[in-house]
Design a protein around this motif. Structure first.
Motif, PDB file in Angstrom:
ATOM      1  N   PRO A 523     -19.114  -5.136  -6.563  1.00 58.21           N
ATOM      2  CA  PRO A 523     -19.534  -6.027  -5.000  1.00 58.21           C
ATOM      3  C   PRO A 523     -18.447  -7.128  -5.031  1.00 58.21           C
ATOM      4  O   PRO A 523     -18.013  -7.306  -3.864  1.00 58.21           O
ATOM      5  N   GLU A 524     -18.390  -7.612  -5.876  1.00 59.18           N
ATOM      6  CA  GLU A 524     -17.581  -8.938  -5.912  1.00 59.18           C
ATOM      7  C   GLU A 524     -16.022  -8.648  -5.564  1.00 59.18           C
ATOM      8  O   GLU A 524     -15.390  -9.603  -4.997  1.00 59.18           O
ATOM      9  N   ALA A 527     -16.031  -8.106  -1.940  1.00 58.52           N
ATOM     10  CA  ALA A 527     -16.061  -9.601  -1.338  1.00 58.52           C
ATOM     11  C   ALA A 527     -14.919 -10.156  -1.161  1.00 58.52           C
ATOM     12  O   ALA A 527     -14.414 -10.812  -0.250  1.00 58.52           O
ATOM     13  N   TYR A 606     -21.992  -9.276   1.528  1.00 56.55           N
ATOM     14  CA  TYR A 606     -21.018  -9.963   0.604  1.00 56.55           C
ATOM     15  C   TYR A 606     -20.625 -11.388   1.157  1.00 56.55           C
ATOM     16  O   TYR A 606     -20.328 -12.088   0.434  1.00 56.55           O
TER      17      TYR A 606
END
Length: 693
Positions: A523-524, A527, A606
């Motif tokens: 997910p980062e 983001a 995010y």
């Protein structure tokens, strides 16, 4: 007439009174003297003031008055007759008084009429005077207009005579063109086109055609074939002898000579020029390139091979190129060109900065021999002429931002993750996972990506099936400025479709596709893609358009860089405004709104991480901007602009992309002309660059 009668009547009355007084004196001696005295004491004689009567008789009186005087002169006169006489005289006097009063009133009326007539006459006289004056002014004005018309007529006649002369010249030119066309028509009718004059030299039109074809990358072996094919199939004509490849190779020196002559003419008559320079390596060989910008156009001085990219060799390469121009245009031309250079434009490489210092020192050595009256100038004027304004490419600021992203995100990931996500076989230790995802995704899914492991064609077809008309990813090859930020936003936009493609369509991935799929699962990383895509929409994309706008000068960037720095400092404390889509850095260049924009600024899971990443990056960008464009910030070298500085920097562009275009042109020549010698390549380079500029 009344004025004439009145004196006569008064004269008659005076005469009558005189006779009555005389009669009184006679009667006073008789017995009725008392009554006579009383008679003469009546009110008429007591109240009337009658002047003394003159003895002279009037020259002329009316018949009635004369008759009355004769009657009164009768010797016998009694009291009763006298009373009657007096009574009649009183009545006459009253009538005369009434008549006199009426005449007086009439006389007064006539005097009033006369005064009125005199006033009207005076008004008429004044009006007549004004009218005469007005007529005189009108006459003067008409005379002036007539004089102007005469002068205008003379000027018009001169213009018409000049126009007639010009038309006669045009007629002569048209006649010459007619003769030439007649000659060419004869050639067309003969179906054979002449290419030489006097059977020795090729016509200028033939030489120009060959040079243009070679500058369009037509090889010397094919120039003759192209010309014959065009004339036979389009014009239906045959042509005589055409230049052979060996002759065309010799024409390349003419091409270079013409380009050098053009440079000498343009650069020696224009002041405050801007010198561009840059270096690159292609096919194992290092090249240096030099260009010159004028206020309205740009020219390439040339490219040359260099053993290394040092500042000393760069200056020697420039001197060698100027020597080539002097060999064609005459001695001293190179020094005159250097004397007209006032500004430099380059990237921020340490070699370029050192070269600028060497160039300034070299100009100080040659200026006394170039500038007339150098010794008579003051020390301040000499310093002003010998100093250079050194500017740096604004487009390289986006390159600096991309490099800043690499180091900043690498530190952020090391601090953010307790355990960094496992690295795949394509991972690089010096590259953060976010940038790694962008690079590998473009290599696998974009055009001109990996020929072996990429799936561009299949993935593009899948995008079209799902409503995305074209593949938004751009390859890193050939793209340097802003590519990381643009591809980050494009990848975030199609990330759901990429996951579906790997899951449902392409289920036998290779190592490259596995790496992309693994990075998308973090997910980062997504983001980070959203954060970099937002930077493209808010900062780097609008900045690019500002730098490409020709109406914005290099000094106009002072306020824009200062504005950008203030926003970066503000958003480094709180980036929520940027994430929500309410941030605009340049009001006249707002973000481009499209499907990617809508996706980037739509709320997502995010956003907290995105805001954190943006806060870190904006702080790093603020330090970078202060270091790279400090000359344009408050208290910088070019912050306090003046009239002389504005005039000196009119020729300075905001970027150094002209050098990049020259390297691109030079890089394409060896691929199509692998056997051409270096001299020919340099000639082609110079002519192509002159045409592109």
């Amino acid at each position: 007439m009344v004025d004439d009668v009145l004196p006569l009547t008064l004269t008659a009355i005076k005469s009558l009174v005189f006779r009555l007084n005389k009669k009184r004196s006679e009667l006073s001696r008789h017995k009725h003297s008392d009554q006579i005295v009383l008679l003469f004491q009546e009110p008429f004689f007591a109240q009337q003031s009658i002047p003394a009567v003159e003895h002279a008789q009037p020259s002329s009186v009316s018949a009635e008055v004369q008759q009355k005087v004769v009657v009164s002169a009768k010797p016998k006169l009694c009291v009763r007759n006298v009373n009657k006489k007096l009574k009649r005289k009183d009545e006459k006097i009253k009538e005369f008084k009434s008549e006199v009063s009426a005449l007086s009133k009439e006389n007064h009326g006539l005097h009033s009429c006369l005064a009125t007539a005199q006033r009207a006459s005076e008004k008429n006289r004044v009006a007549l005077s004004r009218l005469n004056k007005k007529q005189e002014n009108v006459i003067i004005e008409k005379d002036s207009q007539l004089l102007k018309l005469e002068n205008c007529f003379d000027v018009r006649m001169e213009l018409l005579e000049k126009r007639i002369e010009d038309l006669m010249c045009e007629v002569e030119i048209v006649r010459n063109e007619r003769d030439q066309l007649a000659e060419r028509l004869t050639e067309f009718e003969s179906q054979t086109l002449k290419t030489k004059k006097h059977k020795q030299l090729y016509l200028d039109s033939v030489r120009q055609c060959c040079m243009e074809l070679m500058s369009l990358n037509v090889s010397t072996q094919n120039v003759e074939k192209v010309i014959r094919s065009l004339l036979q199939h389009i014009a239906g004509m045959n042509v005589e002898n055409l230049p052979k490849p060996s002759t065309l190779i010799g024409m390349t020196s003419e091409m270079k000579g013409l380009a050098c002559q053009q440079l000498a003419e343009q650069l020696t008559r224009t002041k405050d020029l801007t010198l561009h320079n840059d270096g690159t390596s292609k096919f194992g060989q290092h090249y240096g390139g030099f260009q010159v910008s004028l206020p309205e156009s740009s020219y390439s001085l040339g490219l040359c091979e260099m053993l290394t990219g040092s500042a000393d060799l760069t200056l020697k390469s420039l001197q060698m190129i100027l020597a080539d121009i002097e060999a064609v245009a005459g001695d001293g031309i190179g020094d005159k060109i250097l004397a007209n250079i006032k500004n430099t434009m380059s990237d921020r490489h340490i070699v370029e900065k050192k070269f600028n210092g060497l160039l300034e020192d070299y100009r100080q050595e040659i200026l006394p021999s170039v500038v007339a009256g150098w010794d008579a100038l003051s020390e301040e004027e000499q310093l002003n002429l010998s100093s250079l304004n050194n500017f740096f490419c604004g487009m390289h600021l986006t390159v600096g931002m991309a490099d800043c992203v690499l180091s900043t995100l690498l530190e952020w990931e090391n601090a953010y993750f307790d355990e960094v996500p496992s690295r795949h076989v394509l991972a690089r230790k010096t590259e953060p996972g976010i940038v790694q995802l962008i690079r590998t995704a473009c290599k696998a899914l974009s055009r001109h990506g990996c020929e072996k492991s990429g799936v561009y064609q299949h993935f593009t077809a899948y995008l079209k099936q799902n409503g995305v008309p074209h593949n938004p990813l751009a390859t890193f090859r050939g793209n340097r400025f802003n590519i990381v930020f643009y591809d980050a936003g494009a990848l975030f936009f199609i990330a759901p479709l990429v996951n579906d493609f790997f899951k449902n369509v392409w289920q036998t991935p290779n190592q490259l596709l596995k790496a992309v799929s693994a990075d998308l699962a973090v997910p980062e990383h997504l983001a980070g893609c959203k954060a970099l895509g937002i930077i493209n929409k808010v900062i780097t994309g609008p900045l690019w358009r500002v730098l490409e706008d020709k109406d914005i000068s290099i000094l106009d960037m002072n306020g824009r860089f200062q504005n950008l720095l203030s926003y970066l400092d503000k958003w480094a404390m709180d980036a929520s405004t940027v994430v929500s889509g309410n941030a605009i850095v340049f009001e006249d260049f707002p973000p481009t709104v499209d499907a990617i924009y809508e996706c980037l600024f739509a709320p997502s899971e995010y956003d907290n991480i995105v805001e954190e990443i943006l806060t870190v990056l904006f702080g790093a960008f603020s330090s970078l901007l202060t270091r790279l464009v400090g000359e344009h910030l408050p208290d910088g070298k070019y912050d306090a602009t003046n009239v002389s500085l504005v005039a000196e920097t009119k020729s300075v562009p905001k970027t150094n992309t002209i050098s990049e275009r020259d390297f691109c042109t030079a890089g394409s020549l060896p691929q199509g002309k692998t056997k051409c010698i270096h001299f020919i390549t340099r000639s082609f380079d110079l002519v192509l660059q002159q045409q592109n500029c």
